[in-house]
Design a protein around this motif. Structure first.
Motif, PDB file in Angstrom:
ATOM      1  N   GLU A 158       0.811  -1.221   0.000  1.00  0.00           N
ATOM      2  CA  GLU A 158       0.000   0.000   0.000  1.00  0.00           C
ATOM      3  C   GLU A 158       0.844   1.270   0.000  1.00  0.00           C
ATOM      4  O   GLU A 158       1.933   1.307   0.577  1.00  0.00           O
ATOM      5  CB  GLU A 158      -0.942   0.013   1.216  1.00  0.00           C
ATOM      6  N   ILE A 159       0.305   2.283  -0.652  1.00  0.00           N
ATOM      7  CA  ILE A 159       0.840   3.635  -0.613  1.00  0.00           C
ATOM      8  C   ILE A 159      -0.314   4.547  -0.221  1.00  0.00           C
ATOM      9  O   ILE A 159      -1.352   4.555  -0.897  1.00  0.00           O
ATOM     10  CB  ILE A 159       1.395   4.065  -1.985  1.00  0.00           C
ATOM     11  N   ASP A 160      -0.162   5.248   0.897  1.00  0.00           N
ATOM     12  CA  ASP A 160      -1.212   6.151   1.390  1.00  0.00           C
ATOM     13  C   ASP A 160      -2.554   5.428   1.550  1.00  0.00           C
ATOM     14  O   ASP A 160      -3.614   5.958   1.193  1.00  0.00           O
ATOM     15  CB  ASP A 160      -1.382   7.350   0.450  1.00  0.00           C
ATOM     16  N   GLY A 161      -2.502   4.198   2.074  1.00  0.00           N
ATOM     17  CA  GLY A 161      -3.727   3.452   2.362  1.00  0.00           C
ATOM     18  C   GLY A 161      -4.378   2.792   1.165  1.00  0.00           C
ATOM     19  O   GLY A 161      -5.460   2.200   1.286  1.00  0.00           O
ATOM     20  N   LEU A 162      -3.745   2.865   0.021  1.00  0.00           N
ATOM     21  CA  LEU A 162      -4.316   2.291  -1.197  1.00  0.00           C
ATOM     22  C   LEU A 162      -3.300   1.313  -1.788  1.00  0.00           C
ATOM     23  O   LEU A 162      -2.111   1.620  -1.870  1.00  0.00           O
ATOM     24  CB  LEU A 162      -4.631   3.401  -2.197  1.00  0.00           C
ATOM     25  N   SER A 163      -3.768   0.119  -2.187  1.00  0.00           N
ATOM     26  CA  SER A 163      -2.859  -0.878  -2.744  1.00  0.00           C
ATOM     27  C   SER A 163      -2.293  -0.396  -4.085  1.00  0.00           C
ATOM     28  O   SER A 163      -2.897   0.439  -4.767  1.00  0.00           O
ATOM     29  CB  SER A 163      -3.577  -2.214  -2.948  1.00  0.00           C
ATOM     30  N   VAL A 164      -1.147  -0.946  -4.449  1.00  0.00           N
ATOM     31  CA  VAL A 164      -0.547  -0.604  -5.739  1.00  0.00           C
ATOM     32  C   VAL A 164      -1.496  -0.974  -6.875  1.00  0.00           C
ATOM     33  O   VAL A 164      -1.615  -0.250  -7.867  1.00  0.00           O
ATOM     34  CB  VAL A 164       0.815  -1.310  -5.916  1.00  0.00           C
ATOM     35  N   ALA A 165      -2.196  -2.108  -6.723  1.00  0.00           N
ATOM     36  CA  ALA A 165      -3.172  -2.521  -7.743  1.00  0.00           C
ATOM     37  C   ALA A 165      -4.229  -1.441  -7.952  1.00  0.00           C
ATOM     38  O   ALA A 165      -4.597  -1.131  -9.090  1.00  0.00           O
ATOM     39  CB  ALA A 165      -3.816  -3.846  -7.346  1.00  0.00           C
ATOM     40  N   ASP A 166      -4.714  -0.859  -6.856  1.00  0.00           N
ATOM     41  CA  ASP A 166      -5.722   0.205  -6.972  1.00  0.00           C
ATOM     42  C   ASP A 166      -5.127   1.497  -7.510  1.00  0.00           C
ATOM     43  O   ASP A 166      -5.791   2.244  -8.230  1.00  0.00           O
ATOM     44  CB  ASP A 166      -6.394   0.445  -5.618  1.00  0.00           C
ATOM     45  N   HIS A 167      -3.869   1.758  -7.168  1.00  0.00           N
ATOM     46  CA  HIS A 167      -3.200   2.932  -7.741  1.00  0.00           C
ATOM     47  C   HIS A 167      -3.113   2.796  -9.265  1.00  0.00           C
ATOM     48  O   HIS A 167      -3.308   3.785  -9.986  1.00  0.00           O
ATOM     49  CB  HIS A 167      -1.798   3.091  -7.158  1.00  0.00           C
ATOM     50  N   LEU A 168      -2.828   1.588  -9.739  1.00  0.00           N
ATOM     51  CA  LEU A 168      -2.758   1.367 -11.182  1.00  0.00           C
ATOM     52  C   LEU A 168      -4.116   1.609 -11.837  1.00  0.00           C
ATOM     53  O   LEU A 168      -4.204   2.199 -12.923  1.00  0.00           O
ATOM     54  CB  LEU A 168      -2.270  -0.050 -11.480  1.00  0.00           C
ATOM     55  N   LYS A 169      -5.188   1.167 -11.175  1.00  0.00           N
ATOM     56  CA  LYS A 169      -6.544   1.397 -11.705  1.00  0.00           C
ATOM     57  C   LYS A 169      -6.841   2.898 -11.754  1.00  0.00           C
ATOM     58  O   LYS A 169      -7.465   3.387 -12.714  1.00  0.00           O
ATOM     59  CB  LYS A 169      -7.575   0.679 -10.846  1.00  0.00           C
ATOM     60  N   ASP A 170      -6.409   3.610 -10.731  1.00  0.00           N
ATOM     61  CA  ASP A 170      -6.607   5.062 -10.728  1.00  0.00           C
ATOM     62  C   ASP A 170      -5.841   5.710 -11.879  1.00  0.00           C
ATOM     63  O   ASP A 170      -6.329   6.657 -12.508  1.00  0.00           O
ATOM     64  CB  ASP A 170      -6.139   5.662  -9.396  1.00  0.00           C
ATOM     65  N   MET A 171      -4.640   5.208 -12.147  1.00  0.00           N
ATOM     66  CA  MET A 171      -3.851   5.742 -13.253  1.00  0.00           C
ATOM     67  C   MET A 171      -4.554   5.498 -14.590  1.00  0.00           C
ATOM     68  O   MET A 171      -4.558   6.362 -15.469  1.00  0.00           O
ATOM     69  CB  MET A 171      -2.460   5.102 -13.271  1.00  0.00           C
ATOM     70  N   VAL A 172      -5.149   4.312 -14.717  1.00  0.00           N
ATOM     71  CA  VAL A 172      -5.891   3.999 -15.947  1.00  0.00           C
ATOM     72  C   VAL A 172      -7.053   4.970 -16.109  1.00  0.00           C
ATOM     73  O   VAL A 172      -7.308   5.494 -17.202  1.00  0.00           O
ATOM     74  CB  VAL A 172      -6.407   2.547 -15.926  1.00  0.00           C
ATOM     75  N   GLY A 173      -7.763   5.224 -15.000  1.00  0.00           N
ATOM     76  CA  GLY A 173      -8.888   6.151 -15.048  1.00  0.00           C
ATOM     77  C   GLY A 173      -8.460   7.553 -15.419  1.00  0.00           C
ATOM     78  O   GLY A 173      -9.162   8.256 -16.150  1.00  0.00           O
ATOM     79  N   LYS A 174      -7.308   7.957 -14.943  1.00  0.00           N
ATOM     80  CA  LYS A 174      -6.807   9.305 -15.225  1.00  0.00           C
ATOM     81  C   LYS A 174      -6.228   9.412 -16.631  1.00  0.00           C
ATOM     82  O   LYS A 174      -6.507  10.355 -17.379  1.00  0.00           O
ATOM     83  CB  LYS A 174      -5.741   9.677 -14.199  1.00  0.00           C
ATOM     84  N   ILE A 175      -5.420   8.422 -17.014  1.00  0.00           N
ATOM     85  CA  ILE A 175      -4.659   8.502 -18.263  1.00  0.00           C
ATOM     86  C   ILE A 175      -5.460   7.995 -19.463  1.00  0.00           C
ATOM     87  O   ILE A 175      -5.321   8.493 -20.575  1.00  0.00           O
ATOM     88  CB  ILE A 175      -3.341   7.706 -18.119  1.00  0.00           C
ATOM     89  N   GLY A 176      -6.307   6.997 -19.209  1.00  0.00           N
ATOM     90  CA  GLY A 176      -7.096   6.432 -20.299  1.00  0.00           C
ATOM     91  C   GLY A 176      -6.367   5.376 -21.105  1.00  0.00           C
ATOM     92  O   GLY A 176      -6.755   5.058 -22.223  1.00  0.00           O
ATOM     93  N   GLU A 177      -5.272   4.825 -20.567  1.00  0.00           N
ATOM     94  CA  GLU A 177      -4.536   3.756 -21.229  1.00  0.00           C
ATOM     95  C   GLU A 177      -4.375   2.579 -20.276  1.00  0.00           C
ATOM     96  O   GLU A 177      -4.449   2.739 -19.055  1.00  0.00           O
ATOM     97  CB  GLU A 177      -3.133   4.223 -21.645  1.00  0.00           C
ATOM     98  N   LYS A 178      -4.137   1.415 -20.836  1.00  0.00           N
ATOM     99  CA  LYS A 178      -3.802   0.256 -20.018  1.00  0.00           C
ATOM    100  C   LYS A 178      -2.442   0.492 -19.367  1.00  0.00           C
ATOM    101  O   LYS A 178      -1.477   0.867 -20.027  1.00  0.00           O
ATOM    102  CB  LYS A 178      -3.746  -1.000 -20.882  1.00  0.00           C
TER     103      LYS A 178
END
Length: 277
Positions: A116-136
């Protein structure tokens, strides 16, 4: 309800999502920040699922060493386009994930995704990045390793190729160590020495050479001897310590290290962007 520009900016700073996405999330959540964050996260989840089958063969290779060179990590993170790979936020995230792997001595992607980073798993951080960036976005490989000797790292310009080289002892000239790491990057050896080459590869090389010689009309005995000669040339091309040193073809890598009083190479890791893990 009316959403102020200040609220949108604050949500954007917290999540990294686009301005319009933040505004809509706040409107849908009636101004509730926690609900807006959850809306953005769910959007990232849905987009991540939609893009799961997309090719992600761009990205970055990043490495980190301990101050004494006894510990090393490397990480490959992938995206769909070079444009995203060159984005400062994407690069910062890559370093963040690398540091997490290094500090927790993690050597598998699955392990890293659970941290986790700041209470959020790395897996969820990656999902957030996908939502922000729009790429896999995916982490393809992660390495953590330790040595009684010393590691040297080399990243080829563009961060699409990275190398970690382990030396048998401490080295007093890191420029020479970096020369060897660059050799690994450029010449892509199979192993440090002959013992490290898989026996099936050796047998295949011998069979190919022998068959070629037999087809040329050589006798079985001559073909057998000549195949051994071809195998020696194979080792000279694909075994690191026997390769010609790229900066001076008059000597082998082993000879170059020995004449400079540098411990021999014990192992190496070579990460090429987009290769299968």
């Amino acid at each position: 309800m009316s959403i102020s520009a200040k609220e949108v900016k604050e949500l954007r700073e917290q999540t990294g999502a686009g301005m319009m996405d933040c505004k809509k999330a706040l409107q849908d959540a009636d101004g509730d920040f926690d609900k807006a964050i959850e809306i953005l996260r769910k959007k990232g989840q849905k987009l991540s699922e939609k893009r799961a089958d997309r090719e992600a063969n761009q990205g970055l290779i990043v490495t980190r060493l301990s101050d004494d060179g006894s510990k090393a990590s490397a990480l490959e993170i992938n995206c769909e386009t070079d444009f995203v790979a060159r984005n400062e936020d994407f690069q910062n995230r890559a370093e963040q994930f690398l540091n997490l792997a290094f500090e927790n001595e993690v050597d598998s992607v699955d392990e890293l995704l659970e941290l986790e980073i700041d209470g959020l798993s790395v897996a969820d951080h990656l999902k957030d990045m996908v939502g922000k960036i729009g790429e896999k976005i995916k982490i393809n490989r992660v390495i953590y390793t330790e040595s009684e000797g010393q590691y040297i790292s080399y990243i080829h310009p563009g961060n699409q190729l990275g190398v970690l080289v382990e030396f048998e002892g401490e080295i007093d000239n890191e420029d020479i160590g970096r020369d060897i790491a660059m050799q690994v990057a450029a010449m892509n050896p199979l192993a440090v020495n002959r013992d490290g080459v898989d026996s099936s590869v050796v047998e295949q090389e011998l069979d190919i050479a022998k068959e070629q010689l037999l087809n040329e009309g050589k006798s079985e005995e001559i073909a057998e001897k000549a195949a051994q000669g071809k195998l020696r040339r194979f080792y000279e091309e694909r075994v690191l310590l026997e390769q010609k040193f790229v900066k001076d073809n008059s000597k082998t890598v082993k000879a170059y290290l020995e004449e400079n009083g540098i411990p021999l190479v014990k192992s190496f890791h070579r990460l090429q962007l987009g290769e299968e893990s």
